[in-house]
Motif scaffolding. Structure first.
Motif, short mmCIF file in Angstrom:
data_model
loop_
_atom_site.label_atom_id
_atom_site.label_comp_id
_atom_site.label_asym_id
_atom_site.label_seq_id
_atom_site.Cartn_x
_atom_site.Cartn_y
_atom_site.Cartn_z
N ARG A 154 -0.95 -31.05 -74.71
CA ARG A 154 -1.18 -32.25 -74.06
C ARG A 154 -1.64 -33.60 -74.92
O ARG A 154 -2.45 -33.34 -75.83
N HIS A 156 -3.09 -36.13 -73.63
CA HIS A 156 -4.13 -36.99 -73.16
C HIS A 156 -4.87 -35.64 -72.41
O HIS A 156 -4.20 -35.05 -71.49
N ALA A 157 -6.11 -35.33 -72.54
CA ALA A 157 -6.75 -34.44 -72.08
C ALA A 157 -6.95 -35.12 -70.43
O ALA A 157 -7.39 -36.20 -70.41
N ARG A 158 -7.10 -34.27 -69.39
CA ARG A 158 -7.13 -34.83 -67.95
C ARG A 158 -8.45 -34.10 -67.33
O ARG A 158 -8.95 -32.82 -67.99
N SER A 182 -6.90 -39.58 -67.13
CA SER A 182 -6.73 -39.35 -68.84
C SER A 182 -6.59 -40.73 -69.30
O SER A 182 -6.73 -41.72 -68.76
N LYS A 254 -11.42 -41.14 -72.78
CA LYS A 254 -11.48 -39.65 -73.78
C LYS A 254 -12.71 -39.19 -73.92
O LYS A 254 -12.79 -37.96 -73.85
N THR A 257 -13.24 -37.31 -70.63
CA THR A 257 -12.46 -36.09 -70.45
C THR A 257 -12.67 -35.13 -71.52
O THR A 257 -12.56 -33.66 -70.99
#
Length: 261
Positions: A154, A156-158, A182, A254, A257
């Protein structure tokens, strides 16, 4: 002095690099066209694929003109046979794995046009069998390490995120609710079924779950009717990607998350 660029790598910023060095890193597969780049002239992070000084390197004409006699379909998932059409420009060639990864990372969408030598004309991703939900599910369930990696990676972490929204589409103001967030986008409920993928929105996020209030310009990338909504509700779940977002807000998301992971 040559112009300098910074690259994003797993949430950290590396560089500076020259234009030539960035291209060499892509060729060496140290970075991909969907990685983010920053330069002072642009003033914001954007994908290499979308950066005007790098996109020209990627823009190519298809090897066979659409409408000509079809050639055999690429058999290998890594065969670079696919082209993408965005804003009148052809990009590629890419392999099927790269396109699936772009779909996962929301840099390619089901309504975008793609082509390879087997197709008589450009078609939307949703119309091509190789990218049907059944085909992608089969790829996901395979034991191929290269295939599995793109589903676990991924950009971007969600995280689940609760905050109320004010939404504006330059004509009407709507109310909404954030469900997840995210650094690249969000999943939101909006009280109208009339918005469409590809449309731009202005979103004002109220403070929620430790993230301060912020504004973002977004593009709708997906739309899903909520089955368990109240009978009189018109709320629809939309997936949006952030097209304009301050770097300080992006870093705040960021951090949130990462802690929530």
């Amino acid at each position: 002095m040559a112009k300098q660029y910074y690259l994003s790598n797993n949430g950290t910023h590396i560089g500076p690099y020259t234009h030539e060095t960035v291209l060499k890193k892509i060729e060496a597969q140290e970075h991909q066209w969907t990685d983010y780049v920053y330069d002072d002239n642009v003033g914001e992070w954007m994908m290499l694929l979308e950066h005007p000084e790098f996109a020209t390197k990627l823009a190519q004409k298809p090897a066979v003109r659409p409408g000509a006699s079809p050639a055999p379909a690429p058999k290998n998932l890594k065969d670079k046979e696919w082209f993408i059409l965005k804003e009148g420009n052809n990009y590629g060639p890419f392999c099927r794995l790269e396109l699936v990864q772009m779909l996962q990372e929301k840099t390619l969408f089901e309504y975008d046009y793609i082509w390879h030598a087997k197709l008589p004309a450009w078609k939307r991703v949703a119309e091509v069998d190789e990218f049907s939900s059944q085909s992608i599910r089969g790829m996901k369930e395979s034991k191929d390490a290269d295939v599995a990696e793109i589903f676990f990676r991924r950009r971007h972490a969600r995280a689940s995120y609760g905050a109320s929204l004010i939404v504006h589409n330059n004509k009407t103001v709507f109310r909404g609710q954030a469900l997840e967030i995210s650094a690249g986008g969000a999943g939101v409920l909006i009280d109208t079924p009339n918005l469409q993928p590809g449309q731009s929105l202005f979103l004002h996020f109220q403070p929620g779950d430790g993230v301060p209030p912020f504004n973002a310009v977004c593009q709708i990338v997906s739309k899903q009717f909520v089955k368990d909504a109240a009978p009189d509700s018109e709320s629809v779940k939309y997936g949006v990607k952030f097209t304009t977002l301050s770097q300080s807000v992006r870093e705040s998301i960021k951090n949130f998350t990462t802690k929530a992971a």
